[in-house]
Design a protein around this motif. Sequence first.
Motif, PDB file in Angstrom:
ATOM      1  N   GLY A   1      14.935  -1.011   3.173  1.00  0.00           N
ATOM      2  CA  GLY A   1      15.495  -1.534   4.419  1.00  0.00           C
ATOM      3  C   GLY A   1      14.482  -2.404   5.151  1.00  0.00           C
ATOM      4  O   GLY A   1      14.594  -3.619   5.192  1.00  0.00           O
ATOM      5  N   ARG A   2      13.456  -1.763   5.711  1.00  0.00           N
ATOM      6  CA  ARG A   2      12.441  -2.513   6.450  1.00  0.00           C
ATOM      7  C   ARG A   2      11.059  -2.287   5.829  1.00  0.00           C
ATOM      8  O   ARG A   2      10.544  -1.164   5.847  1.00  0.00           O
ATOM      9  CB  ARG A   2      12.427  -2.098   7.914  1.00  0.00           C
ATOM     10  CG  ARG A   2      11.306  -2.770   8.722  1.00  0.00           C
ATOM     11  CD  ARG A   2      11.466  -2.538  10.210  1.00  0.00           C
ATOM     12  NE  ARG A   2      12.644  -3.246  10.689  1.00  0.00           N
ATOM     13  CZ  ARG A   2      13.573  -2.713  11.498  1.00  0.00           C
ATOM     14  NH1 ARG A   2      13.462  -1.484  11.927  1.00  0.00           N
ATOM     15  NH2 ARG A   2      14.610  -3.443  11.871  1.00  0.00           N
ATOM     16  N   LEU A   3      10.489  -3.366   5.304  1.00  0.00           N
ATOM     17  CA  LEU A   3       9.133  -3.318   4.736  1.00  0.00           C
ATOM     18  C   LEU A   3       8.160  -3.896   5.746  1.00  0.00           C
ATOM     19  O   LEU A   3       8.347  -5.025   6.214  1.00  0.00           O
ATOM     20  CB  LEU A   3       9.088  -4.133   3.433  1.00  0.00           C
ATOM     21  CG  LEU A   3       7.700  -4.412   2.830  1.00  0.00           C
ATOM     22  CD1 LEU A   3       7.036  -3.123   2.346  1.00  0.00           C
ATOM     23  CD2 LEU A   3       7.816  -5.419   1.669  1.00  0.00           C
ATOM     24  N   VAL A   4       7.126  -3.126   6.066  1.00  0.00           N
ATOM     25  CA  VAL A   4       6.095  -3.611   6.981  1.00  0.00           C
ATOM     26  C   VAL A   4       4.810  -3.840   6.180  1.00  0.00           C
ATOM     27  O   VAL A   4       4.329  -2.922   5.503  1.00  0.00           O
ATOM     28  CB  VAL A   4       5.842  -2.605   8.128  1.00  0.00           C
ATOM     29  CG1 VAL A   4       4.761  -3.138   9.070  1.00  0.00           C
ATOM     30  CG2 VAL A   4       7.131  -2.336   8.875  1.00  0.00           C
ATOM     31  N   ILE A   5       4.285  -5.052   6.272  1.00  0.00           N
ATOM     32  CA  ILE A   5       3.083  -5.407   5.508  1.00  0.00           C
ATOM     33  C   ILE A   5       1.915  -5.649   6.456  1.00  0.00           C
ATOM     34  O   ILE A   5       1.987  -6.509   7.331  1.00  0.00           O
ATOM     35  CB  ILE A   5       3.329  -6.668   4.652  1.00  0.00           C
ATOM     36  CG1 ILE A   5       4.448  -6.404   3.632  1.00  0.00           C
ATOM     37  CG2 ILE A   5       2.048  -7.105   3.938  1.00  0.00           C
ATOM     38  CD1 ILE A   5       4.766  -7.601   2.740  1.00  0.00           C
ATOM     39  N   PHE A   6       0.832  -4.875   6.260  1.00  0.00           N
ATOM     40  CA  PHE A   6      -0.403  -5.097   7.011  1.00  0.00           C
ATOM     41  C   PHE A   6      -1.300  -6.004   6.167  1.00  0.00           C
ATOM     42  O   PHE A   6      -1.704  -5.643   5.066  1.00  0.00           O
ATOM     43  CB  PHE A   6      -1.106  -3.762   7.296  1.00  0.00           C
ATOM     44  CG  PHE A   6      -0.431  -2.992   8.393  1.00  0.00           C
ATOM     45  CD1 PHE A   6      -0.865  -3.106   9.709  1.00  0.00           C
ATOM     46  CD2 PHE A   6       0.667  -2.182   8.116  1.00  0.00           C
ATOM     47  CE1 PHE A   6      -0.224  -2.414  10.725  1.00  0.00           C
ATOM     48  CE2 PHE A   6       1.306  -1.494   9.129  1.00  0.00           C
ATOM     49  CZ  PHE A   6       0.872  -1.607  10.439  1.00  0.00           C
ATOM     50  N   GLY A   7      -1.582  -7.182   6.711  1.00  0.00           N
ATOM     51  CA  GLY A   7      -2.403  -8.145   5.973  1.00  0.00           C
ATOM     52  C   GLY A   7      -1.524  -9.040   5.114  1.00  0.00           C
ATOM     53  O   GLY A   7      -1.250  -8.742   3.962  1.00  0.00           O
ATOM     54  N   VAL A   8      -1.060 -10.142   5.734  1.00  0.00           N
ATOM     55  CA  VAL A   8      -0.137 -11.018   5.005  1.00  0.00           C
ATOM     56  C   VAL A   8      -0.956 -12.171   4.400  1.00  0.00           C
ATOM     57  O   VAL A   8      -0.920 -13.303   4.880  1.00  0.00           O
ATOM     58  CB  VAL A   8       0.990 -11.536   5.930  1.00  0.00           C
ATOM     59  CG1 VAL A   8       2.042 -12.276   5.110  1.00  0.00           C
ATOM     60  CG2 VAL A   8       1.632 -10.376   6.689  1.00  0.00           C
ATOM     61  N   GLY A   9      -1.715 -11.860   3.345  1.00  0.00           N
ATOM     62  CA  GLY A   9      -2.512 -12.883   2.654  1.00  0.00           C
ATOM     63  C   GLY A   9      -1.897 -13.168   1.297  1.00  0.00           C
ATOM     64  O   GLY A   9      -0.685 -13.117   1.132  1.00  0.00           O
TER      65      GLY A   9
ATOM     66  N   CYS B   1      14.849  -6.587   0.311  1.00  0.00           N
ATOM     67  CA  CYS B   1      14.531  -5.952   1.594  1.00  0.00           C
ATOM     68  C   CYS B   1      15.510  -6.403   2.672  1.00  0.00           C
ATOM     69  O   CYS B   1      15.869  -7.584   2.731  1.00  0.00           O
ATOM     70  CB  CYS B   1      13.131  -6.326   2.053  1.00  0.00           C
ATOM     71  SG  CYS B   1      11.844  -5.771   0.947  1.00  0.00           S
ATOM     72  N   GLY B   2      15.866  -5.459   3.535  1.00  0.00           N
ATOM     73  CA  GLY B   2      16.632  -5.839   4.712  1.00  0.00           C
ATOM     74  C   GLY B   2      15.809  -6.769   5.595  1.00  0.00           C
ATOM     75  O   GLY B   2      16.300  -7.776   6.111  1.00  0.00           O
ATOM     76  N   GLU B   3      14.544  -6.428   5.757  1.00  0.00           N
ATOM     77  CA  GLU B   3      13.671  -7.193   6.629  1.00  0.00           C
ATOM     78  C   GLU B   3      12.214  -7.005   6.197  1.00  0.00           C
ATOM     79  O   GLU B   3      11.815  -5.898   5.839  1.00  0.00           O
ATOM     80  CB  GLU B   3      13.827  -6.708   8.072  1.00  0.00           C
ATOM     81  CG  GLU B   3      13.159  -7.598   9.088  1.00  0.00           C
ATOM     82  CD  GLU B   3      13.318  -7.064  10.515  1.00  0.00           C
ATOM     83  OE1 GLU B   3      13.535  -7.875  11.415  1.00  0.00           O
ATOM     84  OE2 GLU B   3      13.193  -5.830  10.719  1.00  0.00           O
ATOM     85  N   VAL B   4      11.438  -8.098   6.242  1.00  0.00           N
ATOM     86  CA  VAL B   4      10.001  -7.984   5.979  1.00  0.00           C
ATOM     87  C   VAL B   4       9.258  -8.317   7.274  1.00  0.00           C
ATOM     88  O   VAL B   4       9.388  -9.422   7.814  1.00  0.00           O
ATOM     89  CB  VAL B   4       9.532  -8.916   4.845  1.00  0.00           C
ATOM     90  CG1 VAL B   4       8.026  -8.776   4.631  1.00  0.00           C
ATOM     91  CG2 VAL B   4      10.282  -8.609   3.548  1.00  0.00           C
ATOM     92  N   VAL B   5       8.491  -7.334   7.756  1.00  0.00           N
ATOM     93  CA  VAL B   5       7.764  -7.485   9.013  1.00  0.00           C
ATOM     94  C   VAL B   5       6.266  -7.584   8.703  1.00  0.00           C
ATOM     95  O   VAL B   5       5.740  -6.779   7.929  1.00  0.00           O
ATOM     96  CB  VAL B   5       8.028  -6.271   9.936  1.00  0.00           C
ATOM     97  CG1 VAL B   5       7.232  -6.392  11.236  1.00  0.00           C
ATOM     98  CG2 VAL B   5       9.514  -6.112  10.206  1.00  0.00           C
ATOM     99  N   GLY B   6       5.590  -8.565   9.300  1.00  0.00           N
ATOM    100  CA  GLY B   6       4.151  -8.695   9.115  1.00  0.00           C
ATOM    101  C   GLY B   6       3.390  -8.138  10.298  1.00  0.00           C
ATOM    102  O   GLY B   6       3.869  -8.181  11.432  1.00  0.00           O
TER     103      GLY B   6
ATOM    104  N   VAL C   1       5.685   0.988   4.103  1.00  0.00           N
ATOM    105  CA  VAL C   1       4.533   0.333   4.722  1.00  0.00           C
ATOM    106  C   VAL C   1       3.513   0.019   3.629  1.00  0.00           C
ATOM    107  O   VAL C   1       3.103   0.913   2.878  1.00  0.00           O
ATOM    108  CB  VAL C   1       3.881   1.244   5.795  1.00  0.00           C
ATOM    109  CG1 VAL C   1       2.594   0.606   6.329  1.00  0.00           C
ATOM    110  CG2 VAL C   1       4.860   1.530   6.921  1.00  0.00           C
ATOM    111  N   LEU C   2       3.137  -1.257   3.524  1.00  0.00           N
ATOM    112  CA  LEU C   2       2.114  -1.667   2.550  1.00  0.00           C
ATOM    113  C   LEU C   2       0.844  -2.054   3.284  1.00  0.00           C
ATOM    114  O   LEU C   2       0.857  -2.936   4.146  1.00  0.00           O
ATOM    115  CB  LEU C   2       2.599  -2.872   1.736  1.00  0.00           C
ATOM    116  CG  LEU C   2       1.525  -3.514   0.830  1.00  0.00           C
ATOM    117  CD1 LEU C   2       1.236  -2.638  -0.382  1.00  0.00           C
ATOM    118  CD2 LEU C   2       1.940  -4.919   0.395  1.00  0.00           C
ATOM    119  N   LEU C   3      -0.268  -1.421   2.903  1.00  0.00           N
ATOM    120  CA  LEU C   3      -1.573  -1.810   3.444  1.00  0.00           C
ATOM    121  C   LEU C   3      -2.222  -2.809   2.487  1.00  0.00           C
ATOM    122  O   LEU C   3      -2.591  -2.439   1.364  1.00  0.00           O
ATOM    123  CB  LEU C   3      -2.483  -0.590   3.593  1.00  0.00           C
ATOM    124  CG  LEU C   3      -1.933   0.594   4.409  1.00  0.00           C
ATOM    125  CD1 LEU C   3      -2.953   1.736   4.429  1.00  0.00           C
ATOM    126  CD2 LEU C   3      -1.576   0.159   5.824  1.00  0.00           C
TER     127      LEU C   3
END
Lengths: 299, 299
Positions: free
Chosen positions: B9-17, B33-38, B72-74
Motif C-alpha cells: 500500500g504505502r512504501l516509505v523510503i529513507f534516502g532517495v538516492g 505500490c499504492g504510494e511511494v513516500v520519500g 519502510v526501506l532504510l
Amino acid sequence: MPEAGRGVGRLVIFGVGLIGGSLALALRQAGYCGEVVGCSRSAGHLQRAIDLGVIDRYVLDPASAVRDADMVLLAVPMGAMRGVLVQIRPALPPTAILTDAGSTKASIVREVGDIMGPDFTRFVPGHPIAGREQSGVEAAVAELYQGRRVILTPQPHTDPEALAAVTAMWKVTGALVEGMPVELHDQVLAATSHLPHVLAFALVDTLLGMPQREDILRYAAGGFRDFTRIASSDPVMWRDICLYNDRAILDMIRALQNNLSHFSALIRNHDAEGLQQLMQQAKQTRDNYVARFEPGQHS
Amino acid sequence: MPEAGRGVGRLVIFGVGLIGGSLALALRQAGYCGEVVGCSRSAGHLQRAIDLGVIDRYVLDPASAVRDADMVLLAVPMGAMRGVLVQIRPALPPTAILTDAGSTKASIVREVGDIMGPDFTRFVPGHPIAGREQSGVEAAVAELYQGRRVILTPQPHTDPEALAAVTAMWKVTGALVEGMPVELHDQVLAATSHLPHVLAFALVDTLLGMPQREDILRYAAGGFRDFTRIASSDPVMWRDICLYNDRAILDMIRALQNNLSHFSALIRNHDAEGLQQLMQQAKQTRDNYVARFEPGQHS
C-alpha cells in the motif's frame, strides 16, 4: 628514407612475439631497416612471422643470426636472456649495438656485464611500456608504440652513439623515448605494475584459501572482475619479473603491508576521521591522476 | 496488478538516492505500490525526486513519514541508520514491515535489536548487490536490479510473512533474491568487495608516501588505472563500511597480509616453482570464474 637520417642495416630480433614483432612491423613500414631477421627456437613460429610480413627471414642458430648484425634486440622472456647472451657473445660484431625490451633493468644490466664483460659499451637497456591483452606474433601491430613511453636506462659507460641509435629506432615507431636511472626504473615499475600484479595474484590466492570460497566466487561482482583482471596474466612472465626485480618488489610489498597495518589499526580503533582522511586523499590523488595524465579518460 | 498478488500500500523510503530511487522507479513502473513516500533531511533533494517521477510525495519528519506505512526501506548511509531508527520507533505501526539496503548486515541487525527491542520480528535485513559509477537520485533507473542479486539475511525470529513480503517486492524489480546467514554475508562481502576497496585505497596511499611519487604517477599505465578505479569511490560510504563490517574486514586484511608474507618468502628464496604454481592457480581460478559466472565477458 629513415626519419633519423640513417636507419639500421640488419636488425636481428630474438623473440618475435607481440613486443619484438610490433617493433619489426613499425620499422619495416617506415622502411627503416635493410633487413629484419628473426631468431628463436621454433622454426614454425618464425615461419609464421614471415607469413605475417613481420620479418624478412629467420635463422635458428643464435651465433649465425648475429654474425652480420648492425642492431640486436633481445625480446625473449627475462629468464631466457642469459642463454641468448652466452650464445651470441663469440659471434657479435664489435660494431653491433645490443638492446633489450625486458620489464626489469638492473638484472639485464648485471647479466650483460657478467657475460659480455665490463668493457662492453654498446648495450642500451630498454623497456617499451606497452602491451595488449593478447600476446604472440599474431597480436603484433605496427601502431603498438604510438604515443607510448619507451624507457632507456643507459649506464655511465654506455656508448653515446649506441644510445642515439636505439633512441632513433624507437622514435620511428611513434614512441616517446625517455631516459631514466636503472634503479629508478625498477622502483617505478615495481610500484605501478609489478605490485598491482602481485596483489591481484595474492588476492585471488587468498580467496581460494577461504572456507567460503564457493560463496565468495558466486557473489563476486564487477569490481572483483576489474580488480583481478591482471591475475589472468602469463604466470611464467610474472614469475620471472618477481625473480628479476626481487629487491624493488619486496620493498613495495613491505611498504604496502605497513600501509595495511596502519589501515587495520584505524579500523580497529574505529578512527572514523583517520579513515575518511586516508580515503579522501587516495580518491583525490587518483582523480587528479586521471585528469592530469589521461585527460580523455573519465573513470 | 502486482506480480506477487498483493503489492504494498504505502512504501516509505529513507534516502532517495541511487539504491532507494531505483527500487521506487521499478515498483511504480510495475504498479506495485499504492504510494511511494520519500523521507530525508533535504526538501530540495526530495522535490527533485518528485520531479523525476521517482516518488509520489515526501515528508521531512521521520515519525510522521512512517505513521501510516506498510513497508519502510532504510536506504541511508550506514552511519545514519541508527538516527533514523530512533526517530521512527515511537511512530512505526505494529503491522509495518521494516527492511534496509545496507552493505553490511551484522551491524544493522544489532542496531535494530538495540533500538526496536528483541521482540521486534518484522525487520528483514537486505542488501541489493548493484551499483553504478554515478550515485544520487539522478542516476536512479528502473532496470538497476534486473538480473542482479539481492541478499536477505533473516534472523531466526524474523516473521515469515515479513520475509515473504520483502522477497516479493524485490522480485518485482527483476532481481534474484537469495537468503544467507548474516555472518556469511559479511564475510563474503568483505572478501569480494570490501577488501578490494581497502587494497585500492591502500595502494594509492602507499604510492603517495614514496619519494618517487611524481615519477610513479607519470609512468602509471592502464593497469594502474583499472586497478585503482575503486579508489575513486565515496570516502564517507567506505569509511562507514570499514567501521560497520570491521571484524570481517580485519580478518580479510590479515589473511591477505599472510598471503603477501608467503609471496615475499617465495620471491626472497627465489622459489621459481612455488611462484609459478601460485600464479598459475590464481590465473586458472580467475579464468574459470569469468567462464562460469560471467560467460558473456571475456576479460
